[in-house]
Scaffold this motif. Structure first.
Motif, mmCIF file in Angstrom:
data_model
loop_
_atom_site.group_PDB
_atom_site.id
_atom_site.type_symbol
_atom_site.label_atom_id
_atom_site.label_comp_id
_atom_site.label_asym_id
_atom_site.label_seq_id
_atom_site.Cartn_x
_atom_site.Cartn_y
_atom_site.Cartn_z
ATOM 1 N N ARG A 169 117.369 10.148 138.465
ATOM 2 C CA ARG A 169 118.127 8.828 138.700
ATOM 3 C C ARG A 169 118.342 8.074 137.297
ATOM 4 N NH1 ARG A 169 115.044 8.395 143.117
ATOM 5 N NH2 ARG A 169 116.440 8.733 145.087
ATOM 6 N N SER A 170 116.870 8.102 136.406
ATOM 7 C CA SER A 170 116.921 7.698 135.388
ATOM 8 C C SER A 170 117.876 8.129 134.239
ATOM 9 C CB SER A 170 115.546 7.637 134.408
ATOM 10 O OG SER A 170 114.655 6.987 135.493
ATOM 11 N N LEU A 171 117.743 9.691 134.354
ATOM 12 C CA LEU A 171 118.593 10.260 133.208
ATOM 13 C C LEU A 171 120.350 10.297 133.524
ATOM 14 C CD1 LEU A 171 116.857 13.778 133.227
ATOM 15 C CD2 LEU A 171 117.009 12.239 131.342
ATOM 16 N N VAL A 172 120.517 9.870 134.709
ATOM 17 C CA VAL A 172 122.096 9.893 135.203
ATOM 18 C C VAL A 172 122.459 8.479 134.745
ATOM 19 C CG1 VAL A 172 123.599 9.554 136.975
ATOM 20 C CG2 VAL A 172 122.037 11.601 136.850
ATOM 21 N N THR A 173 121.631 7.424 134.896
ATOM 22 C CA THR A 173 121.643 5.883 134.316
ATOM 23 C C THR A 173 122.017 5.744 132.980
ATOM 24 O OG1 THR A 173 120.365 5.236 136.475
ATOM 25 C CG2 THR A 173 120.686 3.776 134.431
ATOM 26 N N ASN A 174 121.211 6.607 132.101
ATOM 27 C CA ASN A 174 121.221 6.667 130.789
ATOM 28 C C ASN A 174 122.390 7.112 130.409
ATOM 29 O OD1 ASN A 174 118.429 5.728 130.452
ATOM 30 N ND2 ASN A 174 117.755 7.646 130.058
ATOM 31 N N GLU A 175 123.019 7.945 131.079
ATOM 32 C CA GLU A 175 124.327 8.588 130.512
ATOM 33 C C GLU A 175 125.569 7.979 130.970
ATOM 34 O OE1 GLU A 175 124.751 11.325 128.476
ATOM 35 O OE2 GLU A 175 122.566 11.662 128.686
ATOM 36 N N ILE A 176 125.411 7.285 132.347
ATOM 37 C CA ILE A 176 126.558 6.415 132.866
ATOM 38 C C ILE A 176 126.374 5.039 132.890
ATOM 39 C CG2 ILE A 176 127.602 8.918 133.419
ATOM 40 C CD1 ILE A 176 126.859 7.942 136.521
ATOM 41 N N GLY A 177 125.266 4.545 132.752
ATOM 42 C CA GLY A 177 124.860 3.194 133.309
ATOM 43 C C GLY A 177 125.908 2.232 132.718
#
Length: 228
Positions: A23-31
């Motif tokens: 979740r953190s990785l995805v948030t970093n990419e598209i947050g």
């Protein structure tokens, strides 16, 4: 929806920690985009990300670029990402979401002499490592092969100061383990290869096999060295 080409195969508390990491990785990419997402895990352990919002299309493309994508159908001659599922003397089998897997014969790895098992050892390839490949086709007339960009990446590994590759652990878990074991000065960084596959880049004076022997008891994982 985008199915990411990286697996989540651990269980229990480790699974929850891995989901939080994803979740953190995805948030970093598209947050910063106008997009909301939900993450699910398929029966074959590949994560699916459902995205809504005005920037949903852009967000999907960002995740495809960062992680690679598992698609329903493979087209001959196109490049995809699969995870290293198994190996034998004759080649690698990659899981690209197609059930039986995609076999890459040893001659199509393009990584020098030796059997596929010997090549795996030489390049420190842990199970579930994401690898880019060119699909040969369902008819079997043309074999699938490792992509040239992947060959170049793996060759570069053998030209550095050595690596320790790890699976079954997030990047944060590997870094914490190294530091806790007193090896904070023995590595440059931990490179994320997949969600649960990491590469510890050693310093010039660090011996990768020695590092493996020191931290192996703290990591319930597969560890493989790359020795220049």
């Amino acid at each position: 929806m985008v199915v990411l080409a990286t697996k989540l195969y651990v269980e229990g508390e480790a699974r929850e920690r891995s989901l939080d990491s994803l979740r953190s990785l995805v948030t970093n990419e598209i947050g910063e985009l106008d997009a909301e997402f939900e993450i699910g895990i398929r029966h074959d352990d590949f994560p699916s990300v459902t995205i809504d919002g005005d920037d949903a299309t852009v967000a999907r493309n960002v995740l495809r670029e960062e992680f690679g994508e598992i698609v329903p159908d493979l087209q001959a001659g196109d490049t995809y990402v699969g995870t290293l599922e198994s190996w034998d003397e004759d080649g690698f089998v990659l899981d690209a979401g197609q059930g039986d897997g995609v076999r890459i014969p040893t001659d199509e790895l393009g990584l020098g002499p030796g059997s596929a098992t010997q090549i795996r050892e030489r390049y420190g390839l842990v199970q579930h490592l994401p690898l880019r490949f060119v699909y040969g086709g369902a008819d079997g007339e043309e074999p699938s092969r490792l992509a040239e960009t992947e060959q170049d990446r793996l060759y570069e590994w053998t030209r550095g100061d050595g690596r320790l590759n790890v699976n079954s652990a997030t990047r944060a878990e590997v870094r914490a383990t190294l530091n806790r074991a007193g090896h904070a000065q023995d590595y440059v960084t931990v490179e994320r290869l997949g969600l649960l596959e990491q590469s510890v880049i050693c310093t010039e004076h660090t011996d990768p096999p020695g590092l493996l022997a020191s931290v192996g008891e703290y990591l319930p994982a597969e560890l493989r060295c790359v020795v220049p």
